[in-house]
Design a protein around this motif. Structure first.
Motif, PDB file in Angstrom:
ATOM      1  N   ALA A 133       0.831  -1.206   0.000  1.00 60.19           N
ATOM      2  CA  ALA A 133       0.000   0.000   0.000  1.00 60.19           C
ATOM      3  C   ALA A 133       0.863   1.253   0.000  1.00 60.19           C
ATOM      4  O   ALA A 133       0.628   2.199  -0.771  1.00 60.19           O
ATOM      5  N   THR A 134       1.873   1.274   0.845  1.00 58.26           N
ATOM      6  CA  THR A 134       2.787   2.413   0.898  1.00 58.26           C
ATOM      7  C   THR A 134       3.539   2.568  -0.417  1.00 58.26           C
ATOM      8  O   THR A 134       3.678   3.674  -0.954  1.00 58.26           O
ATOM      9  N   GLY A 135       4.012   1.445  -0.958  1.00 58.90           N
ATOM     10  CA  GLY A 135       4.780   1.490  -2.200  1.00 58.90           C
ATOM     11  C   GLY A 135       3.976   2.005  -3.380  1.00 58.90           C
ATOM     12  O   GLY A 135       4.474   2.806  -4.180  1.00 58.90           O
ATOM     13  N   ILE A 136       2.713   1.563  -3.496  1.00 58.99           N
ATOM     14  CA  ILE A 136       1.865   2.022  -4.606  1.00 58.99           C
ATOM     15  C   ILE A 136       1.604   3.526  -4.500  1.00 58.99           C
ATOM     16  O   ILE A 136       1.625   4.251  -5.502  1.00 58.99           O
ATOM     17  N   SER A 137       1.381   4.013  -3.284  1.00 56.50           N
ATOM     18  CA  SER A 137       1.165   5.453  -3.108  1.00 56.50           C
ATOM     19  C   SER A 137       2.414   6.242  -3.482  1.00 56.50           C
ATOM     20  O   SER A 137       2.337   7.315  -4.093  1.00 56.50           O
ATOM     21  N   GLN A 138       3.591   5.704  -3.150  1.00 54.81           N
ATOM     22  CA  GLN A 138       4.844   6.357  -3.532  1.00 54.81           C
ATOM     23  C   GLN A 138       5.051   6.313  -5.041  1.00 54.81           C
ATOM     24  O   GLN A 138       5.605   7.259  -5.632  1.00 54.81           O
ATOM     25  N   LEU A 139       4.594   5.240  -5.665  1.00 53.71           N
ATOM     26  CA  LEU A 139       4.685   5.118  -7.116  1.00 53.71           C
ATOM     27  C   LEU A 139       3.880   6.230  -7.785  1.00 53.71           C
ATOM     28  O   LEU A 139       4.340   6.857  -8.745  1.00 53.71           O
ATOM     29  N   ILE A 140       2.695   6.492  -7.253  1.00 57.17           N
ATOM     30  CA  ILE A 140       1.857   7.577  -7.781  1.00 57.17           C
ATOM     31  C   ILE A 140       2.554   8.922  -7.586  1.00 57.17           C
ATOM     32  O   ILE A 140       2.638   9.743  -8.500  1.00 57.17           O
ATOM     33  N   GLY A 141       3.070   9.148  -6.365  1.00 57.05           N
ATOM     34  CA  GLY A 141       3.711  10.421  -6.046  1.00 57.05           C
ATOM     35  C   GLY A 141       4.992  10.674  -6.813  1.00 57.05           C
ATOM     36  O   GLY A 141       5.379  11.827  -7.018  1.00 57.05           O
ATOM     37  N   GLY A 142       5.670   9.610  -7.258  1.00 57.57           N
ATOM     38  CA  GLY A 142       6.916   9.787  -7.988  1.00 57.57           C
ATOM     39  C   GLY A 142       6.760   9.785  -9.497  1.00 57.57           C
ATOM     40  O   GLY A 142       7.412  10.572 -10.200  1.00 57.57           O
ATOM     41  N   VAL A 143       5.867   8.946 -10.009  1.00 59.65           N
ATOM     42  CA  VAL A 143       5.759   8.763 -11.457  1.00 59.65           C
ATOM     43  C   VAL A 143       4.941   9.861 -12.129  1.00 59.65           C
ATOM     44  O   VAL A 143       5.291  10.321 -13.222  1.00 59.65           O
ATOM     45  N   ILE A 144       3.848  10.297 -11.509  1.00 61.56           N
ATOM     46  CA  ILE A 144       3.008  11.330 -12.143  1.00 61.56           C
ATOM     47  C   ILE A 144       3.795  12.625 -12.387  1.00 61.56           C
ATOM     48  O   ILE A 144       3.774  13.168 -13.501  1.00 61.56           O
ATOM     49  N   PRO A 145       4.518  13.167 -11.389  1.00 66.44           N
ATOM     50  CA  PRO A 145       5.341  14.357 -11.682  1.00 66.44           C
ATOM     51  C   PRO A 145       6.437  14.076 -12.711  1.00 66.44           C
ATOM     52  O   PRO A 145       6.773  14.945 -13.512  1.00 66.44           O
ATOM     53  N   LEU A 146       6.992  12.854 -12.693  1.00 67.27           N
ATOM     54  CA  LEU A 146       8.027  12.496 -13.667  1.00 67.27           C
ATOM     55  C   LEU A 146       7.474  12.589 -15.084  1.00 67.27           C
ATOM     56  O   LEU A 146       8.118  13.169 -15.978  1.00 67.27           O
ATOM     57  N   ILE A 147       6.274  12.046 -15.305  1.00 66.87           N
ATOM     58  CA  ILE A 147       5.636  12.119 -16.624  1.00 66.87           C
ATOM     59  C   ILE A 147       5.352  13.573 -16.997  1.00 66.87           C
ATOM     60  O   ILE A 147       5.564  13.986 -18.143  1.00 66.87           O
ATOM     61  N   TYR A 148       4.897  14.345 -16.019  1.00 67.24           N
ATOM     62  CA  TYR A 148       4.589  15.761 -16.279  1.00 67.24           C
ATOM     63  C   TYR A 148       5.824  16.517 -16.771  1.00 67.24           C
ATOM     64  O   TYR A 148       5.767  17.265 -17.757  1.00 67.24           O
TER      65      TYR A 148
END
Length: 380
Positions: A133-148
């Motif tokens: 659960a923690t890892g998936i939330s971190q994935l969202i927080g790291g990947v979305i800005p990276l794509i942006y």
């Protein structure tokens, strides 16, 4: 490393943008992000290989060991997104997209809470579920800005082909070292607090301290958020040579922090029993101890905002030495002195008062640095 390069790097990039060198700023930005990804992958491999040994060295018994290894290895798989998430929290402000950063933070937090409930309560996955659960939330927080930042956007920042230059990397790391020292110091100081609390109050003291940390982060988080938000703005005007705006920012910030400090201290005092009862209403003696501890600890909120902002202010001015000195003295030296000296005089209350004394001493240091350097940076 993420905090060190993120905060120090964002100050460097915002200063470079202020100097009118947007292309160079993007090169620095891309270089820092790529370096963090490389380091994150390296730490992931090393961590997964040695997590069992590390857990044993830290005292995990046979009953705890498997859970430690399961949780640790799962979390380490998501280490790169975690590092990026921390890094981008600073850079979205430099990119003039604070609302975007806020949305990402809220989404990641809510995702973590929902998945914790599903994986642990509904699907009974235990510590593995908590880690995923923690890892998936971190994935969202790291990947979305990276794509942006990889795509064309309407901000000053965009990830481009990096050109590695060791001098700005070193500058970013040194400049952000105060944030790294703060977190390292907090880990050590927390262990010392627990050791002293076991001596003077037993397990209940450790429980009360844990509650204080949860409650305190709500209040201190306000200062951290403001300091993180203003640092790129300060760095920009410093780079652009806008000394009048620097003076204006410092003056208004100090006034705002003064008012906020008083309000939050009063709020914490008034609501201390309510806050304590959320966690320990089942035990009257523990509730009384925790309420008293919150009230004493809350006095520190009057001073901590000025110290947190002062450290961040010098980071924004690309003076990592002063920023690190304030953080090092505040979070380590003064607190360790107070933790061991005050209980000899005041008993258990001396432990709760230790952070107050540390913040007062740190305020003296912060004011001294601000006064000594006002001509150099022309902010007063």
């Amino acid at each position: 490393m993420a905090l060190c390069s993120g905060t120090g790097g964002s100050a460097l990039v915002s200063k470079t943008i202020g100097e009118g060198k947007t292309k160079k700023a993007n090169e620095y930005f891309s270089m820092i992000v790529c370096l963090l990804i490389i380091i994150g992958l390296l730490f992931t491999v090393v961590g997964i290989l040695f997590i069992k040994t590390a857990a044993q060295l830290l005292g995990a018994n046979e009953q705890m060991l498997q859970d430690c290894v399961t949780y640790g290895r799962t979390i380490l798989i998501f280490l790169v997104p975690f590092i990026l998430q921390n890094c981008f929290q600073s850079f979205v402000i430099v990119a003039e997209k604070p609302i975007f950063g806020l949305i990402i933070s809220v989404v990641t937090g809510v995702t973590n809470m929902i998945l914790d409930f599903l994986f642990m309560y509904v699907f009974k996955m235990g510590v593995l579920g908590a880690a995923v659960a923690t890892g998936i939330s971190q994935l969202i927080g790291g990947v979305i800005p990276l794509i942006y930042f990889l795509r064309k956007n309407d901000s000053p920042l965009r990830l481009t082909k990096p050109k590695f230059e060791w001098k700005p990397i070193l500058q970013a790391c040194i400049n952000g070292s105060s944030e790294m020292l703060t977190n390292l110091s907090m880990s050590l100081v927390n262990m010392l607090y627990n050791m002293q609390l076991m001596k003077y109050a037993g397990a209940n003291g450790v429980v009360a301290y844990g509650i204080i940390m949860y409650v305190g982060f709500i209040f201190v988080g306000t200062y951290l958020g403001y300091s993180l938000g203003t640092a790129p703005i300060i760095g920009y005007h410093y780079g652009a040579g806008n000394t009048e705006e620097l003076k204006n920012l410092l003056k208004k910030s100090l006034k705002l922090i003064a008012v906020t400090s008083l309000v939050m201290t009063i709020l914490a005092q008034v609501s201390s029993k309510i806050l304590a009862s959320i966690f320990v209403s089942y035990d009257i003696s523990l509730l009384e101890m925790t309420t008293n501890a919150i009230r004493i600890f809350a006095i520190s909120y009057i001073f901590s905002g000025f110290n947190i902002f002062s450290s961040s202010f010098f980071t924004a001015l690309n003076n990592g030495g002063i920023s690190a000195a304030i953080s090092f003295l505040r979070t380590l030296v003064f607190q360790i002195m107070a933790i061991f000296i005050l209980p000899l005089i005041l008993g258990l209350n001396g432990i709760w008062l230790a952070v107050v004394i540390a913040e007062i001493l740190s305020l003296i240091v912060s004011i001294t640095f601000l006064m000594v350097n006002k001509r150099k940076y022309q902010y007063a």
